[in-house]
Write an enzyme that holds these catalytic residues in place. Sequence first.
Site: not given
Length: 370
Positions: A66, A258
Amino acid sequence: MRDIDPSLRREIESLERFLKVKPLYFDFDEGVFVWLDTRLIPFREVYRRTSDYRRVARAIVDMEIRGAPAIGVAAAYALALAAAEAASRGGEGFIEALSEARREIESTRPTAYNLFWATARVYGAVSEAFRRSGVDAAVRAGLEEATRIYVEDVRGNVEIGRVGARLLESGDTVLTHCNTGALATAGFGTALGVIRYAWMEGKDIRVITTETRPVLQGARLNVWELRKEGIPFKLVVDSAVGLIMSRGMVSKAIVGADRIVSTGHTANKIGTYMVAMAASRHGVPFYVAAPASTFQPDAGPEAIVIEERSPDEVRGVISEAGYVRITLGDVEAYNPSFDVTPPELITAFITDRGVIEPPFDVNIRRTLED
């Protein structure tokens, strides 16, 4: 899958001095992708290995891997592995199989822009090599392009650290949210990499990390990384951010991202918007650290897709004993994984191309085009 440009191997070796942790990498001798399963940190350190792109895709979905930069690198190697698998079909059906794998990989985490950027690069390199020279050249091109992305990420992270460390002074207490260190990247970190670089320079830095519900990336991963580095830190619940800022306990806040679009709107781990609002209210500089690959300079905020994950992540926590339920199993829970911080709450972006200051709608494009 062992034959790549020797200069890429040499560059990997030259960058390894910055990597106390190797969270993911490609084992060229065995032809497998290797990653540290972050779900088990800080209690166990377990590396997974595979030559199957589907297993890498599942690792991204399940958050074994992640963090946007790490997802991008993993996706790149996954598509390179898919090219090797597709080669068994020969020339016929090669591009069709590659395209199918690309769609599968890109469906794993919709918010992280690095994923789409990386798969586009590998797909382009493989397709061009296939058109020019055939299947064997295409497989090699895929692995080399994925490795370039890996190298660029480590190099870019170190540069983010160097650039951002200039903004930190001895005596600063830096608040960070979610994990943005080695475990979120190819090995050095973005926001946590800035803190790490300042610490390497000898600056007396202290860190406050949020626990980062619901998956506890701060409590599990930041704690593990900061302890390995020997950097002093405190762990707080997410909802304590406003209080500690109101008491003057935070000098600066640095988070990762992100996806960052042309206007400066920034998608990051859920709770980032709350941190930014508290920082704005209490006059705490709020920085976002991210590589150029996280920026989507040709898109506006409408392009940001907010991933919604399983309600079970809210109904329970990951502990040393595994998943532990903290409420009734049939409770209705809403679990958006990200939120969007508007540009007016952001002091500056710390990137591998330098610091980007407002007006972001002008300076993001200008910086990335230089």
